[in-house]
Motif scaffolding. Sequence first.
Motif, PDB file in Angstrom:
ATOM      1  N   LYS A  67       0.863  -1.184   0.000  1.00 16.19           N
ATOM      2  CA  LYS A  67       0.000   0.000   0.000  1.00 16.19           C
ATOM      3  C   LYS A  67       0.891   1.222   0.000  1.00 16.19           C
ATOM      4  CE  LYS A  67      -3.973   2.119   2.114  1.00 16.19           C
ATOM      5  NZ  LYS A  67      -4.554   2.615   0.931  1.00 16.19           N
ATOM      6  N   LEU A  68       0.818   1.973  -1.077  1.00 18.67           N
ATOM      7  CA  LEU A  68       1.654   3.154  -1.233  1.00 18.67           C
ATOM      8  C   LEU A  68       1.009   4.339  -0.528  1.00 18.67           C
ATOM      9  CD1 LEU A  68       2.326   2.704  -5.045  1.00 18.67           C
ATOM     10  CD2 LEU A  68       3.775   1.957  -3.155  1.00 18.67           C
ATOM     11  N   ASN A  69       1.746   4.975   0.354  1.00 15.76           N
ATOM     12  CA  ASN A  69       1.246   6.134   1.069  1.00 15.76           C
ATOM     13  C   ASN A  69       1.877   7.379   0.449  1.00 15.76           C
ATOM     14  OD1 ASN A  69      -0.100   7.690   2.899  1.00 15.76           O
ATOM     15  ND2 ASN A  69       1.259   7.248   4.613  1.00 15.76           N
ATOM     16  N   LEU A  70       1.348   7.749  -0.713  1.00 18.36           N
ATOM     17  CA  LEU A  70       1.918   8.851  -1.484  1.00 18.36           C
ATOM     18  C   LEU A  70       0.827   9.842  -1.867  1.00 18.36           C
ATOM     19  CD1 LEU A  70       3.962   6.585  -3.906  1.00 18.36           C
ATOM     20  CD2 LEU A  70       4.899   7.903  -2.014  1.00 18.36           C
ATOM     21  N   LYS A  71       1.235  10.978  -2.391  1.00 21.33           N
ATOM     22  CA  LYS A  71       0.270  11.936  -2.923  1.00 21.33           C
ATOM     23  C   LYS A  71      -0.499  11.259  -4.057  1.00 21.33           C
ATOM     24  CE  LYS A  71       2.938  16.015  -1.770  1.00 21.33           C
ATOM     25  NZ  LYS A  71       3.555  17.234  -2.258  1.00 21.33           N
TER      26      LYS A  71
END
Length: 143
Positions: A67-71
């Motif tokens: 799970k990518l926690n990016l903009k």
Amino acid sequence: MKITLDIRSLEPGNKYRGIGYYIYSLVKNIVRIDRDSSYLLFAYSKNNPLYQELKNIKNVHFCFTPKLNLKPRIFWWLDNIGLLYLLLKHRPNLFHSLDYNPPLIKFCPTVLTIHDMIPYIFPGQYLKPFDKKMGTVHQIQIG
């Protein structure tokens, strides 16, 4: 037939919303009705509500993705690259995207479920400028 379903959008709090009920009911019932096909489900973690329910069914397999926690802008592109990689790796006969993130390049027949058309009907009230561009990408993909 090898069918891949992207059920990742069931995890981030959507379980009790319309999209969550739809994904949960669709996947839970289709894998029980169709015992001849092999199902690969893309999920973020074993916390996915379908994992506990389907983990012991012989024709169902899970592929966990980070799970990518990016903009949102960066997330969209990196997630799409990861999705392309997984589709190339697993080579399904059919891919069903249960969210607004279909692969940019199609390697197999693809089904895209769109849950909410309100942002497309009233784009000035719901979509930010970058999201409007993403909507255009989806229109090209669909059309």
